[in-house]
Design a protein around this motif. Sequence first.
Motif, PDB file in Angstrom:
ATOM      1  N   PRO A   1      19.075 -19.409  40.653  1.00 52.53           N
ATOM      2  CA  PRO A   1      19.773 -18.676  41.732  1.00 52.53           C
ATOM      3  C   PRO A   1      20.656 -17.532  41.240  1.00 52.53           C
ATOM      4  O   PRO A   1      20.998 -16.643  42.015  1.00 52.53           O
ATOM      5  CB  PRO A   1      20.614 -19.772  42.410  1.00 52.53           C
ATOM      6  N   ASP A   2      21.009 -17.565  39.962  1.00 50.28           N
ATOM      7  CA  ASP A   2      21.867 -16.499  39.422  1.00 50.28           C
ATOM      8  C   ASP A   2      21.060 -15.288  38.931  1.00 50.28           C
ATOM      9  O   ASP A   2      21.633 -14.297  38.487  1.00 50.28           O
ATOM     10  CB  ASP A   2      22.732 -17.058  38.278  1.00 50.28           C
ATOM     11  N   TYR A   3      19.713 -15.348  39.011  1.00 52.80           N
ATOM     12  CA  TYR A   3      18.895 -14.210  38.578  1.00 52.80           C
ATOM     13  C   TYR A   3      18.789 -13.193  39.724  1.00 52.80           C
ATOM     14  O   TYR A   3      18.596 -13.577  40.871  1.00 52.80           O
ATOM     15  CB  TYR A   3      17.477 -14.663  38.204  1.00 52.80           C
ATOM     16  N   LYS A   4      18.885 -11.902  39.379  1.00 53.02           N
ATOM     17  CA  LYS A   4      18.693 -10.852  40.385  1.00 53.02           C
ATOM     18  C   LYS A   4      17.219 -10.468  40.419  1.00 53.02           C
ATOM     19  O   LYS A   4      16.580 -10.372  39.371  1.00 53.02           O
ATOM     20  CB  LYS A   4      19.525  -9.622  40.025  1.00 53.02           C
ATOM     21  N   ILE A   5      16.701 -10.221  41.627  1.00 49.53           N
ATOM     22  CA  ILE A   5      15.305  -9.782  41.741  1.00 49.53           C
ATOM     23  C   ILE A   5      15.293  -8.250  41.751  1.00 49.53           C
ATOM     24  O   ILE A   5      16.042  -7.621  42.511  1.00 49.53           O
ATOM     25  CB  ILE A   5      14.657 -10.341  43.028  1.00 49.53           C
ATOM     26  N   ILE A   6      14.468  -7.652  40.885  1.00 50.16           N
ATOM     27  CA  ILE A   6      14.285  -6.193  40.908  1.00 50.16           C
ATOM     28  C   ILE A   6      12.800  -5.934  41.118  1.00 50.16           C
ATOM     29  O   ILE A   6      11.946  -6.677  40.616  1.00 50.16           O
ATOM     30  CB  ILE A   6      14.825  -5.502  39.626  1.00 50.16           C
ATOM     31  N   ALA A   7      12.476  -4.900  41.897  1.00 50.42           N
ATOM     32  CA  ALA A   7      11.074  -4.731  42.304  1.00 50.42           C
ATOM     33  C   ALA A   7      10.649  -3.270  42.314  1.00 50.42           C
ATOM     34  O   ALA A   7      11.451  -2.362  42.539  1.00 50.42           O
ATOM     35  CB  ALA A   7      10.871  -5.318  43.698  1.00 50.42           C
ATOM     36  N   HIS A   8       9.335  -3.077  42.093  1.00 50.42           N
ATOM     37  CA  HIS A   8       8.733  -1.746  42.174  1.00 50.42           C
ATOM     38  C   HIS A   8       8.348  -1.496  43.642  1.00 50.42           C
ATOM     39  O   HIS A   8       7.859  -2.408  44.304  1.00 50.42           O
ATOM     40  CB  HIS A   8       7.484  -1.707  41.274  1.00 50.42           C
ATOM     41  N   PRO A   9       8.555  -0.254  44.134  1.00 56.51           N
ATOM     42  CA  PRO A   9       8.283  -0.001  45.561  1.00 56.51           C
ATOM     43  C   PRO A   9       6.813  -0.075  45.978  1.00 56.51           C
ATOM     44  O   PRO A   9       6.520   0.047  47.177  1.00 56.51           O
ATOM     45  CB  PRO A   9       8.854   1.408  45.783  1.00 56.51           C
ATOM     46  N   GLU A  10       5.891  -0.290  45.037  1.00 52.57           N
ATOM     47  CA  GLU A  10       4.501  -0.554  45.432  1.00 52.57           C
ATOM     48  C   GLU A  10       4.354  -1.985  45.957  1.00 52.57           C
ATOM     49  O   GLU A  10       3.299  -2.363  46.467  1.00 52.57           O
ATOM     50  CB  GLU A  10       3.552  -0.369  44.233  1.00 52.57           C
ATOM     51  N   SER A  11       5.402  -2.799  45.801  1.00 51.44           N
ATOM     52  CA  SER A  11       5.353  -4.197  46.275  1.00 51.44           C
ATOM     53  C   SER A  11       5.472  -4.225  47.802  1.00 51.44           C
ATOM     54  O   SER A  11       5.996  -3.291  48.415  1.00 51.44           O
ATOM     55  CB  SER A  11       6.499  -5.014  45.677  1.00 51.44           C
ATOM     56  N   GLU A  12       5.032  -5.364  48.392  1.00 54.32           N
ATOM     57  CA  GLU A  12       5.052  -5.473  49.852  1.00 54.32           C
ATOM     58  C   GLU A  12       6.485  -5.618  50.375  1.00 54.32           C
ATOM     59  O   GLU A  12       7.386  -6.046  49.659  1.00 54.32           O
ATOM     60  CB  GLU A  12       4.197  -6.659  50.287  1.00 54.32           C
ATOM     61  N   GLU A  13       6.606  -5.301  51.684  1.00 52.71           N
ATOM     62  CA  GLU A  13       7.920  -5.253  52.333  1.00 52.71           C
ATOM     63  C   GLU A  13       8.727  -6.541  52.149  1.00 52.71           C
ATOM     64  O   GLU A  13       9.925  -6.499  51.878  1.00 52.71           O
ATOM     65  CB  GLU A  13       7.701  -4.987  53.817  1.00 52.71           C
ATOM     66  N   HIS A  14       8.070  -7.714  52.289  1.00 51.56           N
ATOM     67  CA  HIS A  14       8.821  -8.981  52.209  1.00 51.56           C
ATOM     68  C   HIS A  14       9.346  -9.220  50.791  1.00 51.56           C
ATOM     69  O   HIS A  14      10.412  -9.798  50.603  1.00 51.56           O
ATOM     70  CB  HIS A  14       7.987 -10.165  52.708  1.00 51.56           C
ATOM     71  N   ILE A  15       8.612  -8.746  49.788  1.00 57.77           N
ATOM     72  CA  ILE A  15       9.092  -8.876  48.399  1.00 57.77           C
ATOM     73  C   ILE A  15      10.273  -7.922  48.198  1.00 57.77           C
ATOM     74  O   ILE A  15      11.314  -8.299  47.648  1.00 57.77           O
ATOM     75  CB  ILE A  15       7.957  -8.560  47.375  1.00 57.77           C
ATOM     76  N   LEU A  16      10.123  -6.685  48.676  1.00 54.99           N
ATOM     77  CA  LEU A  16      11.209  -5.697  48.530  1.00 54.99           C
ATOM     78  C   LEU A  16      12.477  -6.176  49.228  1.00 54.99           C
ATOM     79  O   LEU A  16      13.591  -5.913  48.777  1.00 54.99           O
ATOM     80  CB  LEU A  16      10.779  -4.325  49.083  1.00 54.99           C
ATOM     81  N   GLY A  17      12.284  -6.937  50.330  1.00 55.30           N
ATOM     82  CA  GLY A  17      13.426  -7.468  51.077  1.00 55.30           C
ATOM     83  C   GLY A  17      14.282  -8.431  50.258  1.00 55.30           C
ATOM     84  O   GLY A  17      15.455  -8.653  50.578  1.00 55.30           O
ATOM     85  N   THR A  18      13.727  -9.001  49.197  1.00 59.75           N
ATOM     86  CA  THR A  18      14.482  -9.957  48.371  1.00 59.75           C
ATOM     87  C   THR A  18      15.197  -9.257  47.201  1.00 59.75           C
ATOM     88  O   THR A  18      15.974  -9.892  46.483  1.00 59.75           O
ATOM     89  CB  THR A  18      13.542 -11.023  47.739  1.00 59.75           C
ATOM     90  N   ALA A  19      14.904  -7.953  47.015  1.00 64.57           N
ATOM     91  CA  ALA A  19      15.340  -7.296  45.775  1.00 64.57           C
ATOM     92  C   ALA A  19      16.752  -6.704  45.844  1.00 64.57           C
ATOM     93  O   ALA A  19      17.152  -6.143  46.858  1.00 64.57           O
ATOM     94  CB  ALA A  19      14.350  -6.190  45.406  1.00 64.57           C
ATOM     95  N   THR A  20      17.466  -6.834  44.744  1.00 61.95           N
ATOM     96  CA  THR A  20      18.788  -6.217  44.583  1.00 61.95           C
ATOM     97  C   THR A  20      18.600  -4.739  44.235  1.00 61.95           C
ATOM     98  O   THR A  20      19.419  -3.900  44.556  1.00 61.95           O
ATOM     99  CB  THR A  20      19.516  -6.872  43.379  1.00 61.95           C
ATOM    100  N   TYR A  21      17.512  -4.452  43.496  1.00 59.84           N
ATOM    101  CA  TYR A  21      17.235  -3.071  43.103  1.00 59.84           C
ATOM    102  C   TYR A  21      15.744  -2.805  43.278  1.00 59.84           C
ATOM    103  O   TYR A  21      14.909  -3.650  42.935  1.00 59.84           O
ATOM    104  CB  TYR A  21      17.644  -2.828  41.633  1.00 59.84           C
ATOM    105  N   ILE A  22      15.437  -1.611  43.811  1.00 64.52           N
ATOM    106  CA  ILE A  22      14.040  -1.185  43.969  1.00 64.52           C
ATOM    107  C   ILE A  22      13.903   0.166  43.272  1.00 64.52           C
ATOM    108  O   ILE A  22      14.701   1.082  43.520  1.00 64.52           O
ATOM    109  CB  ILE A  22      13.667  -1.027  45.466  1.00 64.52           C
ATOM    110  N   GLY A  23      12.921   0.296  42.395  1.00 66.82           N
ATOM    111  CA  GLY A  23      12.753   1.592  41.723  1.00 66.82           C
ATOM    112  C   GLY A  23      11.500   1.634  40.877  1.00 66.82           C
ATOM    113  O   GLY A  23      10.789   0.627  40.719  1.00 66.82           O
TER     114      GLY A  23
END
Length: 308
Positions: free
Chosen positions: A188-210
């Motif tokens: 639970p202490d890990y931050k999720i970071i995601a690439h914007p090619e990912s789907e909306e629901h995955i991006l919704g969980t991310a602290t940072y998108i880039g």
Amino acid sequence: MDLVKEIKRLKKEKNAVILAHYYQVPEIQDIADYVGDSLGLSQKAAETDADVIVFAGVHFMAETAKILNPTKTVVLPDLNAGCSLADSCPPDLFGEFTKAHPDHVVITYVNCSAEVKALSDIVCTSSNAVKIVESVPKDTPIIFAPDKNLGRYVMRQTGRDMLLWDGSCIVHEAFSMDKLIALHKKHPDYKIIAHPESEEHILGTATYIGSTSGMINYVKTHPNDKFIVATEAGILHKMQLEMPDTELVPAPAVEDNTCACSECHFMKMNTLQKLYDCLLNESPQIEVPEHIRERALLPIERMLELSK
Ligand code: 13P
Ligand code: SF4
């Protein structure tokens, strides 16, 4: 034979440069002159004075380098290293689509063929897409292609409505929401970071998108954090090199595979042996018909100008 030594020798002999994307296998990243994201690689390709460009990435990236350098030799270790996103936008269908909306400015993500770029007004990458869209006057309608996930993300960031092409990347659509939630419950202490090619629901969980470079920079500037990384798993090599003490876990994919992560099989087609062979033989080379190259160059140059 010591492949690394031989590649270095040939590189000198032929005045060659090796440009590699973060998704390449570690041994290729380690021998490259420059490792970067799509924008950084295009910028490096535009400014190199090498005679031979070895592009350790996928076909559209090497093609972009050739469009910028028509007189240089551009080789790709495996000519079959394509891209599902580029394939999701066939030029003939895209031509009909743009013809049906002649009042729209056409912005295409660099992950597309030279033919599609030739039908575009401006190219963008994941690191400058918001800026490129914002450069278009507010009352001008926009077509954004081929990635609908990046397109939707940019729409949210800019508040602009855009006509999206229905394309996507198989790698970034392979993340499992259920497995991601389970993994986050465990950490639970890990931050999720995601690439914007990912789907909306995955991006919704991310602290940072880039973009891939953006994600690496985010990790570097947050040394006390731990991360779940939602993009192609090759990026972990560079992240871990930059931040050896940071705990990183790849976001889990739906399908179970060797790394339980998301890997781009196109990017992984390139090997050190194939890189050596293509440098030695100066083959397979990337060629772009001149009438297409001329038209594809303009939107790439516009992007480079707007990214300065
Ligand atoms: P960036 O290199 O812009 O982060 O894009 C990732 C990608 O999917 C390249 O194919
Ligand atoms: Fe194409 Fe996706 Fe592979 Fe990038 S990760 S090269 S967008 S298939």
